[in-house]
Structures are given as structure tokens and as C-alpha cells.
Scaffold this active site. Structure first.
Site, mmCIF file in Angstrom:
data_model
loop_
_atom_site.group_PDB
_atom_site.id
_atom_site.type_symbol
_atom_site.label_atom_id
_atom_site.label_comp_id
_atom_site.label_asym_id
_atom_site.label_seq_id
_atom_site.Cartn_x
_atom_site.Cartn_y
_atom_site.Cartn_z
ATOM 1 C CE LYS A 94 -3.052 2.728 2.891
ATOM 2 N NZ LYS A 94 -3.984 2.804 4.021
ATOM 3 N N GLY A 155 -8.408 9.041 8.963
ATOM 4 C CA GLY A 155 -8.820 9.212 10.353
ATOM 5 C C GLY A 155 -9.847 10.297 10.589
ATOM 6 C CB ALA A 182 -8.149 7.061 4.016
ATOM 7 N N GLY A 183 -10.805 7.663 5.618
ATOM 8 C CA GLY A 183 -11.784 8.717 5.845
ATOM 9 C C GLY A 183 -13.177 8.232 6.197
ATOM 10 C CG ASN A 204 -6.676 1.121 11.315
ATOM 11 O OD1 ASN A 204 -7.176 0.778 12.381
ATOM 12 N ND2 ASN A 204 -5.384 1.085 11.146
ATOM 13 C CB THR A 205 -9.409 5.567 12.500
ATOM 14 O OG1 THR A 205 -8.094 5.628 11.950
ATOM 15 C CG2 THR A 205 -9.428 6.337 13.804
#
Lengths: 257, 65
Positions: A94, A155, A182-183, A204-205
Site C-alpha cells: 500500500k 482518520g 481512508a476517511g 481502520n480508525t
């Protein structure tokens, strides 16, 4: 299908920021993810955290996607990719080349350059990019066979900041696997990405820092499945005027003015 | 000879990268290395000679997103 690998789960999950390894393991299971992202960091002679994490990752028996998180230059990202390939024994990378510290926006110029170097060297590059069409073209021309546009800054939990841009990208690259990376903040963001026809989401977050990461992982898995099914079922386009869902023909005529 | 490992100075009596890593406790560990910003594969460490002031990076697997 990423670089010839067929996966049944369309959710890729990050492994950072969980309250504990036990919660991480349960969250991965609840998400159904078959690919988890990992990273690499300096290790001292006396610290063993990297060694125990490696054992943990091996015990999961999943495919890993190492990242070049935190790299701000082409050279840094390329060297990190080489270290990751050896460490995790995979050509998958990645690729992140960060251009702005506040938004973690990709440096798309460095990204294309690093992608070209790595693709020529046999890496299977998963570029973390913006939704910019021309950059995406350059990445494909550089050898990328997957594109990972951001939904919003890493995040930030803002979801899909530019639905129009993501739609255009999907229309422009019907045959390249596209992953919103992401996001994302809540499962409806993931469902929305899948409804646009994206092949997968990477998060993830949103899971790791939820009050209950395991339950949130399950919720995202359901949303991804729902969004994918909705895409395949060909959703309606929004319209301005109402359209009665109940047929009018045959309605009883009961008078009144 | 003085080398820098992840920015920390070490005085080592080792001619090669492999020997230096062994003497600093990294023997047999799951790590990847770079020397002065360039990747050095595990197989190349025994033949990679060190010089005074060399900067070694040692990394290991970590959680990531």
C-alpha cells in the site's frame, strides 16, 4: 480481484489503534476481512514489540498488505517498500507518499514516480491516491492494477467527500479494482462507496477507535455486503417529482371535490 | 568504529552489517535493514561491510492502517 488474487471479503482492515491485541483479533474476525494492513517501524535491540506482533499476524493466517505510512519522499517510500517486501514476504504494497502533514493528502507526483519504480521492480502496488482522474491514469500507466482513492483524509471519519469524483473514477476505470481507502467513519459511508460500484473499502480508525470495535467491525461487514448487493441490484436514480408507488389505475371513484 | 543504529551511536567491533546486528542483539530476529538510506536484503548483510559513521536503520513489523 487484486493482482490475480480472488477474495470473498470486500473489506480490508487496518490493525492499528485497537485497545488491545485481543480486541484487534476479535474485530478482524467480526469484519470477515481476509486482508489486513500492517506497517513497519524502528526496533531496538531490547524491544520485542515487532517480534510479538509478527507472531500475532502469522497466527491469523490472513493476507497482509504492508504500507509505507509516514513516508514523505519517493526515496523513503521505495526503501520502505523494499523492507516491507522482505519482512512480510509479499509483493503487495500500500503505497503512501504523503504531501501535506495536516490533511495527510497524498503527494500525487511523488506517488506516481514511486509507483513506477516499484511496479518495474515487481511490486503489486496499491496506491493511496486522491480521486483525481488524471493522476489515476498516470498510476495505471505506471503499472498499478488497483487504485485506492481516499474518501476523506485519513482518520477524519468524514465519509465520501467527493461522491461526484469517486463516481467519475468508477466510470472511467470500469476494469481496474477500486478501493475507497481512508476517511470512512460509519458503516453507511462504506455502504455508499459500495453502492457507487467500488470493489472494496479499506478502513481502520472507524473500527479501532469505536466504543465497541468488535461490534463496529461487524456493522461495517454488513454495510459492505449490503452496499455491494445494492450495486448489483442496480439502484434507482434520484428524481425531482413524486411517483406514486401504488398504482392509480383501478382506484375506486368515490366522489368528492 | 562508531555507527548509528536508528540514530543511536554504538561503538562496535564488527566488519559487516550482519556482525554488527548480531553484536547488538538482533540475531535471528524478524527485521529489515537499510544502510545509509538504501535497503540491504537479509542475504546481503554478511557481505555488506561497514565504515565509520555508517547509519543503519532496523525495522520490524508493526500495526498499521
Amino acid at each position: 480481484m487484486f493482482y490475480g488474487v480472488e477474495l470473498s471479503s470486500r473489506l480490508l482492515l487496518g490493525t492499528a489503534r485497537y485497545p488491545s491485541p485481543a480486541v484487534l483479533e476479535r474485530a478482524i474476525k467480526a469484519s470477515g476481512a481476509e486482508v489486513v494492513t500492517v506497517s513497519l517501524r524502528r526496533e531496538g535491540g531490547n524491544t520485542r514489540s515487532g517480534q510479538s506482533f509478527w507472531q500475532f499476524i502469522q497466527s491469523l493466517g490472513l493476507r497482509v498488505l504492508p504500507n509505507t505510512a509516514g513516508c514523505h519522499s519517493v526515496k523513503e517510500a521505495v526503501t520502505t517498500a523494499h523492507m516491507a517486501r522482505e519482512l512480510f514476504d509479499t509483493p503487495w504494497i500500500k503505497l503512501e507518499v504523503i504531501g501535506d502533514a495536516d490533511t495527510l493528502q497524498p503527494d500525487v507526483f511523488g506517488l506516481v514516480e514511486a509507483a513506477r519504480i516499484l511496479a518495474q521492480d515487481g511490486f503489486a502496488v496499491f496506491p493511496y491516491t486522491t480521486e483525481d482522474l488524471v493522476v489515476a491514469d498516470r498510476l495505471v500507466e505506471a503499472g498499478c492494477r488497483v487504485l485506492m482513492p481516499w474518501g476523506a483524509p485519513i482518520g477524519s471519519a468524514r465519509g465520501l467527500n467527493n461522491v461526484y469524483g469517486l463516481k467519475s473514477l468508477r466510470a472511467h476505470f470500469p476494469d481496474i479494482p477500486l478501493v475507497v481507502d481512508a476517511g470512512l467513519g460509519v458503516p453507511s459511508h462504506a455502504a455508499a462507496a459500495m453502492e457507487l460500484g467500488y470493489d472494496a473499502v479499506l478502513l481502520n480508525t472507524a473500527v479501532a477507535e469505536a466504543g465497541d470495535p468488535v461490534e463496529m467491525a461487524r456493522a461495517f461487514a454488513l454495510a459492505v455486503e449490503a452496499g455491494r448487493a445494492a450495486h448489483l441490484a442496480r439502484p434507482l436514480e434520484p428524481r425531482d417529482m413524486a411517483q406514486p408507488s401504488t398504482p392509480v389505475i383501478g382506484k375506486a371513484v368515490l366522489g368528492g371535490v | 568504529m562508531r555507527i548509528f543504529l536508528n540514530d543511536d551511536a554504538h561503538d562496535v567491533d564488527a566488519a559487516t552489517l550482519a556482525a554488527a546486528l548480531d553484536s547488538l542483539g538482533f540475531g535471528g530476529r524478524k527485521i529489515a535493514t537499510a544502510l545509509n538510506g538504501r535497503f540491504v536484503a537479509a542475504a546481503a548483510r554478511p557481505a555488506t561491510r561497514l565504515a565509520d559513521g555508517d547509519r543503519i536503520e532496523v525495522v520490524a513489523p508493526m500495526q498499521g492502517g
